[in-house]
Design a protein around this motif. Structure first.
Motif, short mmCIF file in Angstrom:
data_model
loop_
_atom_site.label_atom_id
_atom_site.label_comp_id
_atom_site.label_asym_id
_atom_site.label_seq_id
_atom_site.Cartn_x
_atom_site.Cartn_y
_atom_site.Cartn_z
N ARG A 1 9.10 76.98 -58.46
CA ARG A 1 9.74 78.25 -58.83
C ARG A 1 11.05 77.90 -59.51
O ARG A 1 11.80 77.06 -59.00
CB ARG A 1 10.00 79.06 -57.57
CG ARG A 1 10.73 80.36 -57.78
CD ARG A 1 10.92 81.08 -56.47
NE ARG A 1 11.68 82.31 -56.68
CZ ARG A 1 12.09 83.09 -55.70
NH1 ARG A 1 11.81 82.79 -54.45
NH2 ARG A 1 12.77 84.18 -55.96
N PRO A 2 11.38 78.52 -60.67
CA PRO A 2 12.65 78.20 -61.32
C PRO A 2 13.83 78.45 -60.38
O PRO A 2 13.88 79.47 -59.69
CB PRO A 2 12.69 79.16 -62.52
CG PRO A 2 11.25 79.48 -62.78
CD PRO A 2 10.59 79.49 -61.43
N LEU A 3 14.77 77.51 -60.35
CA LEU A 3 15.95 77.64 -59.52
C LEU A 3 17.18 77.94 -60.39
O LEU A 3 17.84 78.94 -60.20
CB LEU A 3 16.16 76.37 -58.70
CG LEU A 3 17.16 76.41 -57.56
CD1 LEU A 3 16.89 77.54 -56.60
CD2 LEU A 3 17.15 75.08 -56.82
N ASN B 1 19.36 74.59 -47.97
CA ASN B 1 19.35 73.40 -47.12
C ASN B 1 17.94 72.87 -46.88
O ASN B 1 17.78 71.71 -46.48
CB ASN B 1 20.02 73.70 -45.78
CG ASN B 1 21.50 73.88 -45.91
OD1 ASN B 1 22.18 73.08 -46.54
ND2 ASN B 1 22.02 74.96 -45.34
N ASN B 2 16.94 73.69 -47.11
CA ASN B 2 15.54 73.31 -46.88
C ASN B 2 14.73 73.24 -48.16
O ASN B 2 13.51 73.34 -48.12
CB ASN B 2 14.91 74.29 -45.89
CG ASN B 2 15.60 74.25 -44.56
OD1 ASN B 2 15.77 73.18 -43.99
ND2 ASN B 2 16.05 75.40 -44.08
N VAL B 3 15.43 73.06 -49.28
CA VAL B 3 14.75 73.00 -50.57
C VAL B 3 14.79 71.57 -51.11
O VAL B 3 15.83 70.93 -51.11
CB VAL B 3 15.44 73.95 -51.59
CG1 VAL B 3 15.02 73.65 -53.01
CG2 VAL B 3 15.14 75.41 -51.23
N VAL C 1 15.95 73.12 -63.43
CA VAL C 1 15.76 72.73 -62.03
C VAL C 1 14.81 73.73 -61.37
O VAL C 1 14.99 74.95 -61.51
CB VAL C 1 17.11 72.65 -61.29
CG1 VAL C 1 16.91 72.28 -59.83
CG2 VAL C 1 18.03 71.64 -61.98
N PHE C 2 13.84 73.20 -60.63
CA PHE C 2 12.80 74.01 -60.00
C PHE C 2 12.74 73.72 -58.51
O PHE C 2 12.79 72.56 -58.10
CB PHE C 2 11.44 73.70 -60.61
CG PHE C 2 11.37 73.94 -62.09
CD1 PHE C 2 10.95 75.16 -62.58
CD2 PHE C 2 11.74 72.94 -62.98
CE1 PHE C 2 10.90 75.38 -63.96
CE2 PHE C 2 11.69 73.15 -64.35
CZ PHE C 2 11.27 74.38 -64.84
N GLU C 3 12.61 74.75 -57.72
CA GLU C 3 12.34 74.61 -56.29
C GLU C 3 10.88 74.23 -56.12
O GLU C 3 10.00 74.85 -56.72
CB GLU C 3 12.62 75.94 -55.59
CG GLU C 3 12.24 75.96 -54.13
CD GLU C 3 12.41 77.32 -53.47
OE1 GLU C 3 12.14 77.40 -52.27
OE2 GLU C 3 12.79 78.30 -54.16
N VAL C 4 10.61 73.21 -55.31
CA VAL C 4 9.23 72.85 -55.00
C VAL C 4 8.81 73.73 -53.83
O VAL C 4 9.46 73.75 -52.78
CB VAL C 4 9.10 71.36 -54.64
CG1 VAL C 4 7.66 71.03 -54.24
CG2 VAL C 4 9.53 70.48 -55.81
N LEU C 5 7.75 74.49 -54.02
CA LEU C 5 7.28 75.43 -52.98
C LEU C 5 6.40 74.73 -51.97
O LEU C 5 5.84 73.70 -52.20
CB LEU C 5 6.54 76.59 -53.64
CG LEU C 5 7.35 77.40 -54.65
CD1 LEU C 5 6.48 78.45 -55.30
CD2 LEU C 5 8.55 78.03 -53.97
#
Length: 164
Positions: free
Chosen positions: A19-21, A141-143, A160-164
């Protein structure tokens, strides 16, 4: 016990979803050349400022960050970066990442001379993690994130992307 194959795995283990961060742009001074040490050729990029903007957080990068690079014998570089993000609502977030920038020698030489090249002509990836004390951004903190970079003449830009 036999080694598993991708075909035998549950669907959740067959691909990575993101997901785009935010998009981040860093201003970089230097590099400061430490030189050939017993371990590697070392240079440091000083990061006096930057910006980041996304749907869930935006702001500036505070002065004082640095990018400790190890230059490999093939001209590629590994990055070790620590910086502080300040959100538009004045929350401080520690961000650190490792990264790799590699490609054909001629392309890497142009990048090192400050020449902007086609982002598709080389590989530039990072893996950010975050530390934050604010309850509003505690989710960071959990990303584990991943980023795709492009080196401009005065610093990089990252998606930068969050890994789901």
């Amino acid at each position: 016990m036999s080694a598993p194959s991708f075909d035998s795995l549950p669907v959740e283990l067959k691909s990575v979803q993101t997901r785009p961060l935010f998009v981040m742009r860093l201003d970089v001074k230097g590099p400061v050349i430490i030189g050939g040490t017993p371990a590697s050729f070392r240079r440091v990029g000083i990061v006096p400022s930057g910006t980041f903007a996304g749907e869930r957080l935006s702001g500036t990068v505070l002065d004082g960050a640095s990018d400790w690079q190890t230059v490999r014998s093939d001209g590629s570089a590994t990055l070790d970066v620590r910086l502080v993000l300040k959100t538009d609502d004045d929350v401080l977030i520690g961000m650190s990442y490792k990264g790799v920038r590699s490609g054909p020698p001629g392309v890497l030489d142009q990048i090192n001379r400050g020449i902007v090249v086609d982002p598709g002509s080389y590989y530039f990836r990072i893996n950010p993690i975050f530390e934050v004390a604010s309850p509003k951004y505690d989710w960071l903190n959990n990303v584990l994130a991943i980023g795709v970079g492009h080196r401009l003449s005065d610093g990089p830009v990252y998606s930068v992307f969050e890994v789901l």
